[in-house]
Structure formats: C-alpha cells, structure tokens
Design a protein around this motif. Sequence first.
Motif, PDB file in Angstrom:
ATOM      1  N   VAL A 155      10.276   4.380  -1.699  1.00  0.00           N
ATOM      2  CA  VAL A 155       9.409   5.605  -2.044  1.00  0.00           C
ATOM      3  C   VAL A 155      10.194   6.835  -2.437  1.00  0.00           C
ATOM      4  O   VAL A 155       9.362   7.535  -2.966  1.00  0.00           O
ATOM      5  N   ASP A 168      -5.390  15.061  -6.839  1.00  0.00           N
ATOM      6  CA  ASP A 168      -4.219  15.403  -6.150  1.00  0.00           C
ATOM      7  C   ASP A 168      -3.144  14.579  -6.052  1.00  0.00           C
ATOM      8  O   ASP A 168      -1.896  15.015  -6.513  1.00  0.00           O
ATOM      9  N   LEU A 169      -2.938  13.148  -6.331  1.00  0.00           N
ATOM     10  CA  LEU A 169      -1.812  12.438  -6.529  1.00  0.00           C
ATOM     11  C   LEU A 169      -1.500  12.272  -7.947  1.00  0.00           C
ATOM     12  O   LEU A 169      -0.604  11.695  -8.421  1.00  0.00           O
ATOM     13  N   LYS A 170      -2.408  12.872  -9.089  1.00  0.00           N
ATOM     14  CA  LYS A 170      -1.984  12.927 -10.557  1.00  0.00           C
ATOM     15  C   LYS A 170      -2.087  11.521 -10.962  1.00  0.00           C
ATOM     16  O   LYS A 170      -0.831  11.367 -11.690  1.00  0.00           O
ATOM     17  N   THR A 205       4.227   5.455  -5.325  1.00  0.00           N
ATOM     18  CA  THR A 205       5.653   5.922  -5.881  1.00  0.00           C
ATOM     19  C   THR A 205       6.089   5.099  -6.934  1.00  0.00           C
ATOM     20  O   THR A 205       6.714   5.679  -7.866  1.00  0.00           O
ATOM     21  N   GLY A 212       0.905  -1.171  -0.004  1.00  0.00           N
ATOM     22  CA  GLY A 212       0.099   0.063  -0.054  1.00  0.00           C
ATOM     23  C   GLY A 212       0.643   1.337   0.106  1.00  0.00           C
ATOM     24  O   GLY A 212       0.513   2.260  -0.503  1.00  0.00           O
ATOM     25  N   LYS A 213       1.993   1.275   0.560  1.00  0.00           N
ATOM     26  CA  LYS A 213       2.840   2.298   0.711  1.00  0.00           C
ATOM     27  C   LYS A 213       3.599   2.695  -0.795  1.00  0.00           C
ATOM     28  O   LYS A 213       3.929   3.499  -1.026  1.00  0.00           O
ATOM     29  N   THR A 214       4.072   1.636  -1.055  1.00  0.00           N
ATOM     30  CA  THR A 214       5.120   1.659  -2.312  1.00  0.00           C
ATOM     31  C   THR A 214       4.353   1.967  -3.718  1.00  0.00           C
ATOM     32  O   THR A 214       4.787   2.394  -4.587  1.00  0.00           O
ATOM     33  N   ASN A 273       0.121   6.505   3.360  1.00  0.00           N
ATOM     34  CA  ASN A 273      -0.558   5.717   2.495  1.00  0.00           C
ATOM     35  C   ASN A 273      -1.750   6.744   2.024  1.00  0.00           C
ATOM     36  O   ASN A 273      -2.084   6.915   0.820  1.00  0.00           O
ATOM     37  N   GLN A 274      -2.488   7.363   2.999  1.00  0.00           N
ATOM     38  CA  GLN A 274      -3.544   8.346   2.617  1.00  0.00           C
ATOM     39  C   GLN A 274      -3.255   9.492   1.868  1.00  0.00           C
ATOM     40  O   GLN A 274      -3.965   9.889   1.046  1.00  0.00           O
ATOM     41  N   ALA A 317       4.315   6.573  -9.692  1.00  0.00           N
ATOM     42  CA  ALA A 317       4.723   8.040 -10.272  1.00  0.00           C
ATOM     43  C   ALA A 317       6.224   8.048 -10.822  1.00  0.00           C
ATOM     44  O   ALA A 317       6.687   8.686 -11.725  1.00  0.00           O
ATOM     45  N   SER A 318       6.957   7.156 -10.231  1.00  0.00           N
ATOM     46  CA  SER A 318       8.265   7.302 -10.464  1.00  0.00           C
ATOM     47  C   SER A 318       8.815   6.666 -11.889  1.00  0.00           C
ATOM     48  O   SER A 318       9.765   6.452 -12.297  1.00  0.00           O
ATOM     49  N   THR A 362      -5.011   0.554   2.651  1.00  0.00           N
ATOM     50  CA  THR A 362      -6.068   1.231   1.684  1.00  0.00           C
ATOM     51  C   THR A 362      -7.080   2.147   2.311  1.00  0.00           C
ATOM     52  O   THR A 362      -6.506   2.826   3.448  1.00  0.00           O
ATOM     53  N   THR A 363      -8.131   2.275   1.784  1.00  0.00           N
ATOM     54  CA  THR A 363      -9.068   3.348   2.320  1.00  0.00           C
ATOM     55  C   THR A 363      -9.977   2.750   3.501  1.00  0.00           C
ATOM     56  O   THR A 363     -10.672   3.493   3.921  1.00  0.00           O
TER      57      THR A 363
END
Lengths: 338, 433, 414
Positions: free
Chosen positions: B283, A111-113, A88, A83-85, C375-376, A91-92, A152-153
């Motif tokens: 990240v 916002d996160l495009k 990125t 969920g964290k990576t 995450n959020q 995007a990268s 997650t949400t």
Amino acid sequence: MKNTVILGALTIAGLSAGAAAAGTLDDVKARGKLNCGVTTGLVGFAAPNASGEWEGFDVAVCRAVAAAVLGDATAVEFVPTTGKTRFTALASGEIDVLARNTTWTFSRDVDLKFEFTGVNYYDGQGFMVPKELGVSSAKELDGATVCIQTGTTTELNLADFFRSNNISYEPVPIETNAEAQQQYLAGACDVYTTDASGLAATRATFEAPDEHALLPEIISKEPLGPLVRHGDHEWGDVVRWTLNALISAEELGVTSANLAEMAAGTNNPEINRLLGTEGNLGEMLGLSADWGKNAIAAGGNYGEVFANNIGEATPIGLARGLNAQWTKGGLLYSPPFR
Amino acid sequence: MSDKKNNNPIAFVATSVIPESPPPAREAGVYKWVRENLFSNIPNSILTLVAIAVVYNVLSNTLPWILNGIWTTSSLTECREVLQGKTGACFSVLAERWAQLLYGFKYPEEEYWRPNLALILLFFALAPVLFFDLPRKLLGFTVIYPFLAFWLIWGGSILVPIVALLGFAVAAVVFQKLGKGSFAASFFGAIVAALVVWKVGGMLIPDNASETAMLAAVPSRDLGGFMLNMMLGVTCVSLSVPLGIALALGRQSSMPLIKWICVVFIEFVRGVPLITLLFVASVMLSYFFPPDATVDLFLRVVIMITLFSAAYIAEVIRGGLAALPKGQYEAADSLGLDYPQAMRLIILPQALKISIPGIVNVAVGLFKDTTLVSVISMFDLVGMIRGPVLASTEWNGVYWELLGFAAALFFVVCYGISQYSQWLERRLATGHR
Amino acid sequence: MSHGDLSFMSTLTDPPKEQFRLSMLVNDTRYRSLTFQAIAALVLALAIWYLGNNLIQNLRAAGLNISYDFLGDRSGYDINQRLIEYDSQSSHASAALVGILNTLLVAVLACITATIFGVIAGVLRLSNNWLVSKLMAVYVEIFRNIPVLIWIIIIFTIMTAVMPGAKAYLGENPERELLFGLFAFTNRGIYAPAPVWNDGSMIVVAVFFVSIFAMFAYRRYAKKLLFDTGKLLPMGWPSLAILILPTVLIFFLLGQPIGLDAPDPLANRFNLRGGIQIGAPLIALWFALSIYTGAFIAENVRAGIQAISKGQFEAAAALGLRPGRVMNLVVLPQALRVIIPPLISNFLNITKNSSLAIAVGYADITATLGGVTLNQTGRAIECVLLLMLFYLTASLLISMGMNFYNASVKLKER
C-alpha cells in the motif's frame, strides 16, 4: 550501493512496466491491456474457475470495458485486491479501474478522490442465520455473535444498526469469505453478515442451503459500482458509458443473440447510435465506432450478464429485485444515448 | 596342562570353564531395551503410558481418515455422497487442483516444465555452494543460473538475461583491470561500466522481442502457488546475501556515518514484523516510485523481503566476523593487504564459511515467512488455499486436506534444509581448529 | 598497489609532509574515510530527496495529503476483545490503543506459555525415556519446519471444528453442563467466572500480598539459617501455609467479600452472559504462537543444557546432591546464561508474529489500526507508519531489556 545494482538489473530485465502517458485511456490503448482490480475471490462476482479463468459479474464489467476500448474482451489483466490494497492500487495507477464490490460513499468519492462511474449492482447489507435459531428479525439478535467479513463498510453499518436499535452483539471480524463461512457453519457465530448478494452466493455453496435463512432487514444502502481515479474524466466517461451501454442494451432489447442482426442497422435510432451505425458517439469518447457493439458482444447485455453469473438459474440464485430495469420496477436507469 | 588340572585333588576347584550362559531374560534383547528406555522407574513409566496414549489417539483419528481418503470425485458434495457419513478425507481436491496449488492458477499449463527444469537446475547451482568438496569450477554454473532461471520462468526474449549477464561480466572485467589501481576506482568503474552496458543493451533489445521469443513471456502476476513461495525464498535469500555482507561490514566499519546508517537500517528492519513491511510493499511503496512508472507487486515484495532478510543475514555474518580470531585480521594487516584485499582473501572466506549454518537458518525462516504474502492478495500456496480453492463452489469446506498438503510441502523442504544445516554444523565443528 | 596500502602500521608512522593533492582524497587513509563518508552522505541525501520528491508528486497528483487528523475521528466499528472501555463512538486513536493492549496481551501470554512448553519439551527431549524423547523430537521438528501462519490457521480451524458451539451450554436443559458450574468451553472462546469485589475485598487482597512477602521472608530466613548453622528448616509446606492460610482465614472471617460472577446460560438465547470471555481468536493465536515458539525454545533449552560439560553433573553428583538439586543449583544457573539470549529473541519473534492475528480475526494493532481503520479511512501511509513505529518501540524496549540482562549475567572473569 548493491541495492541500486540489483534494482538496475531487475529494471533492465524488464520487470517494471513502461512509462505512462497523459491519460489512462491512452495508457490502456498503448499497453493493449486493461488492468482491472477485482476481489481475491467471491463466487459469482469475481473468482477464478477451475481452469484459472476469471469469471463473474464484476469481471464482466472489466471485459466489457476492455472490449469497448481495445476490441478484445480477453485483453484484461485481473489484479486481485483486498479491502486494504484496493484503493492504493487504484490511486497509484497499478490498476485502471476497480470493479470490486466497492460501495459508493461520500468520503470515498470526495475525500479519497475517486470517481464512481455508476452502479452495476444495488446491494444492501443483510443477515443470514440458521433456521433452527428461530430468529425472524434482525432486531431479535440481542447478544448474538456476528461474523463480519472485514474490509468493507460492513463493520460500520453493523455497529450503527445495533447501536440505533439499542441491542448488543459480539463482532467476529474475518478476513476471507471462506473462513467466515467456516466459522458460521461451525456455530462459532450465530449470524453472518455481509452484502445480501454475498450472503446468497455463500449460502448457495452450503451443503444444506435450506437450513439457513436470510433475515428481511437490509440495514444499509450499498450501491456497488466500478470506480476510477479522480480527475481523469475521459477515462471515467469511457467506463461510465460502457456500463450504461450494457444497461441500455437490455432496455432496448439488444442481446448477444440478435447483436449481429441489430448492428446491421435498425429502425430505432437509439439502438443505431448505441451500436455505432449512426452518429459518432464512439469518436466523442475517443473510441472506435463499434465500441458499444464490442462491449455488448463481450458478455451480452446487463440482463444476460446478470443471468449468467448471479441470476436465478445459477447456484447463486439472486432475483433481479432492485437491479431490474426502471421499466420493470427496478432502479436501473441509463441516461439516453444521444 | 589340562591333564594336570583335571587331576586337581581339591574338590571345590572347578575343573573346567563354565560355558557362557545367556543373560537373564530381563537383561537381554527387547525386554531389556524396553525396560531401560521406557519403564526404568515410575515417573518414566507414567510418561511412557501418556506418550503411548497420545500417539494412539493421534493415529486412531488420522489413519482411518487418510486411508479412507477419496481421490477421484469432482466436488466435496460427491465426496460426502461416496463416504456416506464414514470418516474419510476428500483428497480429490488435491487431485483436481494440484497444478493450481503448485503453480498458481494463471501459469500456462503447457509451460509447467519450465519452473520444473529451473527447480532441478537449482540443485546443480546450489550444490557447489553447499558442499565444499565439489570441484570449484561448478561455481561457474551457479553464476549463470540466476539468469537462466529468470529466462526459464518468465520467458520472453533471451536477450534480456543475456544483457543483464553481460553487464555483470563487463563489470567484473573492469573491476579486474582497474583493480590493479585502487579499489575505489575499480569499484565505481565497474558500476558505471555495468550501467552503460545495461543502458545500451536495453536500447538494443527490440520492443517486440518478447512476442517472438522462444519461450512465451509470463507476467509475474501469473506466478503463484508453491512455486511463488520457492521463487520468493530463493530470489530474496540470494539477493540478500551480498547486501547482508555489505551491511555487516558496514556495521563494523570505522567510519561513523556508514556504521550509523547500517546500524539504523538493521535495527529498524529487525524491529518490525515482516507483515508491516509487506503492507509497505502493497500500500505504500507505489507512492515512492516516480509518478510515471509502475513497479509490479512481485518486484515490490521482492524488494521488501530482500531488505528484511538482508538485515538478519547481516547479523549472522557479523557473528561470523566476530568469531574469527583477532590474529586473522592482524595477519592480513601484517601481509600489507589493504582493506578490500584483506576482506576478500582472508576474512570473508572464513567468516562466511562459519556463517553458512546461520544463513541457512535465516533462509528456512524466510522461506516459511513467504506465506505471509497471502495477506496482501498474492496467491502463493496459502493464498491459493484461502482464496480461489476454498472460495470455489466445489471445494468449499475442504480445510484439512488442503492445509495438511501445504504443511507437508513446507515440512519436506524446510526439514531437508535444516538437516543439511545440522550436517554442516557438525562438519564445521570438527573442521574448525 | 602502493597507493592503496592501508595497513594499520601506516597510520602510526609520521604523516609525510607533502602538499595536499586531489588524489589524496582517494589514496590517503587520512582523507579516504572522509571521502567515503561524504559520498555515502550524498547518496543517502539523494535517495531521501528522490523518494520524498516522488511521494510529494504522487500525493499531489492523487490530491491526497499526509494528515493524522483521522485519529481523532469517530471510529464507527466495534471490537470484540478489549481491555479498556471502547465502543463505536470512540476515536480511531482509542481503537489503536485497544489494539496495542491486545497485542501486548497476547504477546505476554504467549511468551509465558511458550517458555513453559519449551522448557518441558527441551528437558523431555533429553529424557532417557526413548519414546518421550522421540515424541518431543517429532514435536520440535514438525513445528519448526511449518510456517507459523499455517499453524495459526490450522489451530483456529481445529478449535472451531472440535469445540462445541455455545448452544450446547444454553437453555434449561443444555447438552453440556458448565464445568464446576463456572467454566464453559465453546468454539467462541472460554467463559470463566469473573471475581466480584464487595466491601472488604481489598483487605483480603492486602492480606494476600502481605503473605507473599511473608513467604519470601521465611524462605530467606530458612536459607540463612541453613548457611549459617547448617540447620535445615522445611521449605515447601510452611511456605505454602504462609501463603494461603491467612488469606483464606480472613476471607471467611470477613464473610466471603469476594464473590464469583459465573457465566449464566439462561440470560441470553445466543451466548452465555456474565463472567469473563476469552475469545477463540485470542486462544487460537495464543496457543499457536506458544506451541510454535515453544519448539524453538525447546531447542535452545536442549542446547543450553547440553552446553554444560558432563563434569559439572559428575562433580555435583560427587558432592552428594540429589538430581533435583543438581538441576537447580548447578546446571540451570549455568545453562540459563546460554538459554536466555535466544529466549529473549524468541520473545521478540512472538511479539512480531502476533501481527498474524489478522488471519484469525483477533483485534490486535495490525487488525485495528492496520486493518479496519486503514480500510475505512484510506490513510494507508499514516497507518502503516504508525504501525511500524509501535512495533519498533516494542522491539527496542525488549532488546534494551535483553542487553541489560546480558550485562548483568555476564561471567565476571578474572
């Protein structure tokens, strides 16, 4: 100084990938492989099997895109993301498309495009409880300990649901599905919450699935779909219409069984356009004419992909529900191929 | 003489030597040992009883579990059926998934001999470094080993490691040649020479070299399991030793700017947990590379772990440098050696020798810390267990067998290394002074 | 060679009066260090510029920016274990603060227990009881040689599997009774009674603090008397009495102003309510860190005691000191000088290893700021930077404490 030498040595040793060109589509074609971000393991959606092959519902999307672009459903490099990576990684540019149970939300889109290219599974957050607790509604869960799979949400929906119903709970955030499940089964939490599809998948692996019930409340809308980087519209179109091709194929009755026959030409012009025997849709996308045929050949149409990976005949045992075609009371509705 | 004694008229004088009698039962053999070592006084006896209770408890719980273990079923459900409620482990998961746990789920099965061979060769490469008695010529193999191992594990064109090796070789030659002049010139000359060789060599390697190579190329994303832990450990430690030496020397430097850079770097890295550095790798780091290049996760992780361990190794070596008597520095100066010469010929050989146990300890710690990569979605041994294996339908719920297996593997390796380090410490303790 | 001559002696001789040549930048010791530093500064500046430039370009390409505004936004998630008021309406910044406090909590707890485990194991390992010393050796080797992440997962799994569920304590006829009617041990955590502060409770607390002072004053007086006159006052029982009696007395005189709020098994069908709950993730992490680091501390303690030469023991024994006093007055003060520095670095390790809380779902700073918040909000760079800043600050503070201590215990020689 030493560091530079080492970096130089490793770079020359070919560990770092080549340079990228203008668009993702060209990159993928030049590379000959699609880099597809998936989960680190959720049975039915994306998980490596005993022989190390990735399989699942999200994986099928990756394979279809690879087949459409490269003509080879196996030309996929699966990149496990947490969920964290995941954002990125996308995007990268580490991955070309993220097909990882990612909920389409406003802030991720704007916002996160990122650009969500459609919805391949309409999900919602649900609750699973042991039947012996005698709970029949999520509103009876006042004071319960709730295991949440993080990343997650889910956490946000849960907080909102309990808050709006004015009841309390104890959250236990768990990193992986396997561990959350262990906690739940050992009674360290009363309730396990994540997407309803994930709950069904998890329950299927229990020793005694019948002893656990899914509560009727679905507390959120979770449209899950593949996403790509913002701004690369050609590539976004490819992923979007590959997904639509799978959905349309089911609607039009194109299956992997009759694909070869249909590809020879039919009376239905839309099928012909989809399979590339009429019109030049492939050319417009920058793909070969038979892209649609290849995408469907990779794992069958949407209905087949669903049935093979998470459908009622599999251990996961999900009903189509919201994910049925619009003609059958579901939400799946592909724009026309013309 | 004896006759005289026998005839001694005084009655209470013994006429013969009393034969040696065995010690009393409570002062001999097992009994004595038990009494002295286990029940010498009341608190000691209590301790012994408690210890026996603990050992009995542990064994009575684990032994039946291990002995009843099942090795042949194909899923946990079948294990449960076979056991029918009895205690017993389900080792079948190890029997079925051992390859995945050791090599990751993507490394091609027919290529397992390659990492195996690389592992065996590793012992030969390490031996001359670890045991000083071996002939120094063996170090030649140690130098070649990294390139050989790289080629074995990743496969692809053999030209790549050869060009890389050639670069270093040319650099060494240039260094030797220019070394007659000044150190700085030879140092920078060597770097330039190596870069030129790599640049030219890189252009000479045909693009399709990997496809036609003798060993099939394996992308680093396909590495996994315990092999990944071993590779991260070995690669990062060996890369970080030279970096650590440089940092340690820099920290002792009389040039304030260089000293300042080294101090800030070392203290920064030692002040943050490895996991935040791995977050950086997973990240953040991609944002710091040029926009048109992507560097794969393995390399990013190697970079961060190398920087991490370099800071710790630098501190160990600094300790080694500080432990050298001042006379050694003064002796080097009085011989008229310049700084690089003094370091290369007098100081570092001694400082490194006494630092080896410390470096080995850092290496063990680092090797254990490689399990943290599972948190950033790399499938090392722990990652395999927590991810694909436990998530699979068949093996969902097999915790003890898998975690025990992982613990046992790490224990064997780390215990082995730490025994070596203790042996070396004893040896150095007698050899020094 | 002659150019590169860089002995200390050459700096002492008079500098030759010659004109400045470019080669002196490399070959003359007076300028060479300047040259090297200039090169280093240049390389550093280039590296920073290169990385910064890449970052800016990448961010611009992705349409992102660096902003810490998200810290003020509503976090939207709940945290189970918290030391301050927090709910899903609070900001990300307060979530981070909850995380910081949780990190510090588990670090402090683990430092204390790890020291206790370590000292016990270290001393027992030197015991002349063969079985016990071997058992301790096994403990030390097993824990030192297996990664702490595996230990954390194993201990969390053990806790979950072995302890009873909360259900066992609930309802009218529970399977298990609360221990003393006050404590419950479940796989969700330990439930303990919370003190209730009624009117007058502050007086009791005040009296308690005063008695602590009184106890130390008494011990000091007894020691002084012993050193001055040789008269030996009893230490143990009187100090215990001074510590406890007045507080107990005042407690009952005021009519028991401090009550206990025991966990109630009947209030809720899922959980015990009331009292203090120490969550299972906290306990697992706490215990795993303590027992893992304890093994390292045990080795330090053993090394520290073994570093004391045998003559010290013999000299102390020859003076007629009892074994306990040999330890207290002779061995430990000397051993501590060897033990403390590695002990502090073990404390540092505990603080850093507490970031593995992420494996058991304990809401430390890595799990809140570096986990859910990251995450959020998707603000990876900002979150990771803040995370590193926190750990760096904490480590530097601990190191400062260590340096301060080292300076204060340094042998004042000559």
